[in-house]
Design a protein around this motif. Sequence first.
Motif, PDB file in Angstrom:
ATOM      1  N   SER A 172     -54.596  36.828  20.551  1.00 35.80           N
ATOM      2  CA  SER A 172     -53.529  35.820  20.580  1.00 35.80           C
ATOM      3  C   SER A 172     -52.198  36.375  21.057  1.00 35.80           C
ATOM      4  CB  SER A 172     -53.372  35.187  19.197  1.00 35.80           C
ATOM      5  OG  SER A 172     -53.041  36.170  18.244  1.00 35.80           O
ATOM      6  N   HIS A 173     -52.196  37.596  21.547  1.00 38.48           N
ATOM      7  CA  HIS A 173     -50.943  38.135  22.093  1.00 38.48           C
ATOM      8  C   HIS A 173     -51.265  39.070  23.249  1.00 38.48           C
ATOM      9  CE1 HIS A 173     -46.788  40.191  21.231  1.00 38.48           C
ATOM     10  NE2 HIS A 173     -47.033  40.062  22.534  1.00 38.48           N
ATOM     11  N   CYS A 174     -51.154  38.547  24.451  1.00 38.87           N
ATOM     12  CA  CYS A 174     -51.375  39.368  25.637  1.00 38.87           C
ATOM     13  C   CYS A 174     -50.584  38.771  26.795  1.00 38.87           C
ATOM     14  CB  CYS A 174     -52.861  39.466  25.970  1.00 38.87           C
ATOM     15  SG  CYS A 174     -53.724  37.902  25.996  1.00 38.87           S
ATOM     16  N   HIS A 175     -50.213  39.623  27.722  1.00 32.55           N
ATOM     17  CA  HIS A 175     -49.390  39.185  28.860  1.00 32.55           C
ATOM     18  C   HIS A 175     -50.242  39.294  30.118  1.00 32.55           C
ATOM     19  CE1 HIS A 175     -45.782  39.288  26.306  1.00 32.55           C
ATOM     20  NE2 HIS A 175     -46.433  40.280  25.711  1.00 32.55           N
ATOM     21  N   ILE A 176     -50.404  38.177  30.774  1.00 27.99           N
ATOM     22  CA  ILE A 176     -51.291  38.132  31.935  1.00 27.99           C
ATOM     23  C   ILE A 176     -50.551  37.457  33.094  1.00 27.99           C
ATOM     24  CG2 ILE A 176     -53.476  37.271  32.842  1.00 27.99           C
ATOM     25  CD1 ILE A 176     -54.592  37.246  30.003  1.00 27.99           C
ATOM     26  N   PRO A 224     -52.334  34.051  26.320  1.00 29.51           N
ATOM     27  CA  PRO A 224     -51.191  34.716  26.949  1.00 29.51           C
ATOM     28  C   PRO A 224     -49.970  33.794  26.975  1.00 29.51           C
ATOM     29  CG  PRO A 224     -52.727  33.963  28.622  1.00 29.51           C
ATOM     30  CD  PRO A 224     -53.274  33.504  27.293  1.00 29.51           C
ATOM     31  N   PHE A 225     -48.944  34.228  27.686  1.00 27.37           N
ATOM     32  CA  PHE A 225     -47.659  33.522  27.665  1.00 27.37           C
ATOM     33  C   PHE A 225     -47.342  32.892  29.013  1.00 27.37           C
ATOM     34  CE2 PHE A 225     -47.575  36.829  24.538  1.00 27.37           C
ATOM     35  CZ  PHE A 225     -46.909  36.266  23.452  1.00 27.37           C
ATOM     36  N   CYS A 226     -46.759  31.713  28.960  1.00 30.07           N
ATOM     37  CA  CYS A 226     -46.054  31.154  30.115  1.00 30.07           C
ATOM     38  C   CYS A 226     -44.590  31.502  29.859  1.00 30.07           C
ATOM     39  CB  CYS A 226     -46.174  29.635  30.183  1.00 30.07           C
ATOM     40  SG  CYS A 226     -47.867  29.035  30.167  1.00 30.07           S
ATOM     41  N   PHE A 233     -44.250  28.953  20.505  1.00 29.72           N
ATOM     42  CA  PHE A 233     -43.236  29.509  21.412  1.00 29.72           C
ATOM     43  C   PHE A 233     -42.990  30.942  20.998  1.00 29.72           C
ATOM     44  CE2 PHE A 233     -41.196  25.390  19.870  1.00 29.72           C
ATOM     45  CZ  PHE A 233     -41.977  24.596  20.703  1.00 29.72           C
ATOM     46  N   LYS A 234     -42.611  31.773  21.988  1.00 27.56           N
ATOM     47  CA  LYS A 234     -42.106  33.099  21.617  1.00 27.56           C
ATOM     48  C   LYS A 234     -40.631  33.164  21.975  1.00 27.56           C
ATOM     49  CE  LYS A 234     -42.416  38.063  21.941  1.00 27.56           C
ATOM     50  NZ  LYS A 234     -42.801  39.249  22.690  1.00 27.56           N
ATOM     51  N   ILE A 235     -39.854  33.687  21.048  1.00 25.57           N
ATOM     52  CA  ILE A 235     -38.443  33.909  21.327  1.00 25.57           C
ATOM     53  C   ILE A 235     -38.110  35.384  21.089  1.00 25.57           C
ATOM     54  CG2 ILE A 235     -37.724  31.542  20.806  1.00 25.57           C
ATOM     55  CD1 ILE A 235     -36.766  32.586  18.069  1.00 25.57           C
ATOM     56  N   VAL A 264     -44.195  39.036  15.666  1.00 29.46           N
ATOM     57  CA  VAL A 264     -45.175  39.760  16.483  1.00 29.46           C
ATOM     58  C   VAL A 264     -44.904  41.264  16.426  1.00 29.46           C
ATOM     59  CG1 VAL A 264     -45.668  37.843  18.041  1.00 29.46           C
ATOM     60  CG2 VAL A 264     -43.777  39.390  18.578  1.00 29.46           C
ATOM     61  N   HIS A 265     -45.896  42.002  16.836  1.00 25.99           N
ATOM     62  CA  HIS A 265     -45.875  43.470  16.982  1.00 25.99           C
ATOM     63  C   HIS A 265     -45.018  44.192  15.931  1.00 25.99           C
ATOM     64  CE1 HIS A 265     -42.244  42.554  19.281  1.00 25.99           C
ATOM     65  NE2 HIS A 265     -42.905  42.200  20.381  1.00 25.99           N
ATOM     66  N   VAL A 266     -45.376  44.035  14.668  1.00 21.14           N
ATOM     67  CA  VAL A 266     -44.654  44.718  13.583  1.00 21.14           C
ATOM     68  C   VAL A 266     -45.031  46.205  13.610  1.00 21.14           C
ATOM     69  CG1 VAL A 266     -44.308  44.857  11.091  1.00 21.14           C
ATOM     70  CG2 VAL A 266     -44.594  42.627  12.212  1.00 21.14           C
ATOM     71  N   SER A 304     -53.566  42.573  20.846  1.00 24.10           N
ATOM     72  CA  SER A 304     -53.379  43.740  21.733  1.00 24.10           C
ATOM     73  C   SER A 304     -51.941  43.929  22.194  1.00 24.10           C
ATOM     74  CB  SER A 304     -54.280  43.628  22.966  1.00 24.10           C
ATOM     75  OG  SER A 304     -53.820  42.595  23.828  1.00 24.10           O
ATOM     76  N   ASP A 305     -51.197  42.833  22.358  1.00 27.34           N
ATOM     77  CA  ASP A 305     -49.930  42.882  23.122  1.00 27.34           C
ATOM     78  C   ASP A 305     -50.154  43.597  24.445  1.00 27.34           C
ATOM     79  OD1 ASP A 305     -47.390  42.506  23.972  1.00 27.34           O
ATOM     80  OD2 ASP A 305     -46.423  43.757  22.471  1.00 27.34           O
ATOM     81  N   HIS A 306     -51.288  43.292  25.070  1.00 27.25           N
ATOM     82  CA  HIS A 306     -51.596  43.846  26.396  1.00 27.25           C
ATOM     83  C   HIS A 306     -50.460  43.492  27.349  1.00 27.25           C
ATOM     84  CE1 HIS A 306     -54.374  44.972  29.697  1.00 27.25           C
ATOM     85  NE2 HIS A 306     -53.997  43.865  30.328  1.00 27.25           N
TER      86      HIS A 306
HETATM   87 ZN    ZN Z   1     -46.033  40.939  23.985  1.00 26.60          ZN
END
Ligand code: ZN
Length: 493
Positions: A62-66, A97-99, A155-157, A243-245, A318-320
């Motif tokens: 649920s957390h990756c950048h593509i 991933p994120f838009c 959303f991610k802020i 995220v990513h603690v 992953s925070d890929h």
């Molecule tokens: Zn990330």
Amino acid sequence: MTQAMSFDTVIRGGTVVNADGRAHVDVGIQGGVVTAIGTGLAAGTREIDARGQLVLPGGVDSHCHIEQVSSFGILCADDFHSATVSAAFGGTTTVIPFCAQHRSDHIPEVLADYHRRAAEKAVIDYGFHLIVANPDEQTVVTDLPVAIDSGIRSFKIFMTYDRMRLHDEQILDVLATARRHGALTMVHAENHGIISWLAGRMVGQGNVAPRYHAVCHTRSSEAEAINRIITLAEVVDTPILIVHVSTVDGVAAIRAAQARGVKVHAETCPQYLFLTAKDIDRGLEGAMFCCSPPPRDEAAQQACWDGLKDGTLALYSSDHAPYRFDATGKLPKGEKTTFKEMANGVPGLELRLPLLFTFGVGAGRITLEEFVQLTATRHAEVYGLPRKGRIAVGADADIAIWDPGHRVTVDAKGLHDNTGYTPYTGRQLQGWPMLVMSRGDVLVDQAAAPGRISAVRGRGRFLARERSDALQPAGRQIPELAQLAAWNTPLSI
Ligand code: ZN
Ligand code: DUC
Ligand code: ZN
């Protein structure tokens, strides 16, 4: 009754593991869906022998950048094809991933762009989060509600980065929108002032190597921002997801907030369990280990393990964030690149599960059921994907068959993303996904066709996500707003 059923595929003789237990049963699949679980199932058109193997839900990352463009205009190294192929080889069958909205972007165009690119290339199913960098009236009143209605329920802020960060009032606007329309706000929690003040001093003194990145992103900057975002979320009474603690104090702050009833969800990532700041301290090559927040030390690793074990950190993602070690990513100015100029992030889509299997399950830190929870089930629950993250009648047949004895020495050459390196080179892993299916289609079969993917580009489907319990307000008012309500003049959020 099951004798009369017919199946496209039966997975026979394995140990099926879900978040709530394991059983020695067969799995019948028809039309991409699990239609029976039990013993003595009728023969399938395809029979898969899983004796001695573990039959697990495919991972949900649920957390990756593509195929994402960073605020510096750098495109990540993976597109929707390479990233989803890499995910599949690692036992992951759903990605979110994120838009990314940048300050001047119009959200409908951002969404259309990412939808088009993913629809052409993804080989596994995907949802989207939306990064919000400009919560102006158009965004908050019109665009975010439309995005939420289309199934983008998170959303991610950012609390840091010059071109992305939101001020507290803007954060409150986004949180209120999330509450009003049913979405979850994910937060990159680091104190901007500390980081940028220290970075200015570092660069001014000529300390520009990657290791200074870890100096500037202090532990205290994460702890301060986590405490502040929790405070802001309490004003609005809406759940958040941090995220990513990465720090001892960050985990402790989240645990304390949860204990007093605040709905704060949180995740950690492989880099905070398996790397430390020492990995960055190797000259320019340290850039391959640079991510934000940075890896810390053994005490922080232990805090993250403890948080995963006791549920403070519900998710392991992953925070890929893949950037090559060249001018397209980590080194835009070659050897002269300062830590402020290099793209932030490490690859991890493919190794997320195998690393946790070896160092979590194999090392006795977590059970197999906890492994499934942390890698798949909780992601599906938190992010509103009821057909994913479990092996159950009616769920999509997204399944990975693991050989718990299979050994791999990590080498980037054996991985399928486009980064060209991995921070985990040389790690000895035991336990590997040998066969991976998505909606009943076998994408990876390492015994029959080692290293091959069997999937048409674009077979992956967009997943419109449902409203989950994770984003329902806790129903806690801060005393001042309770007072307003008592006066019959409640705050309208
Ligand atoms: Zn990330
Ligand atoms: N935050 C992320 O979640 N990923 C990459 C970089 C960042 O700052
Ligand atoms: Zn972040």
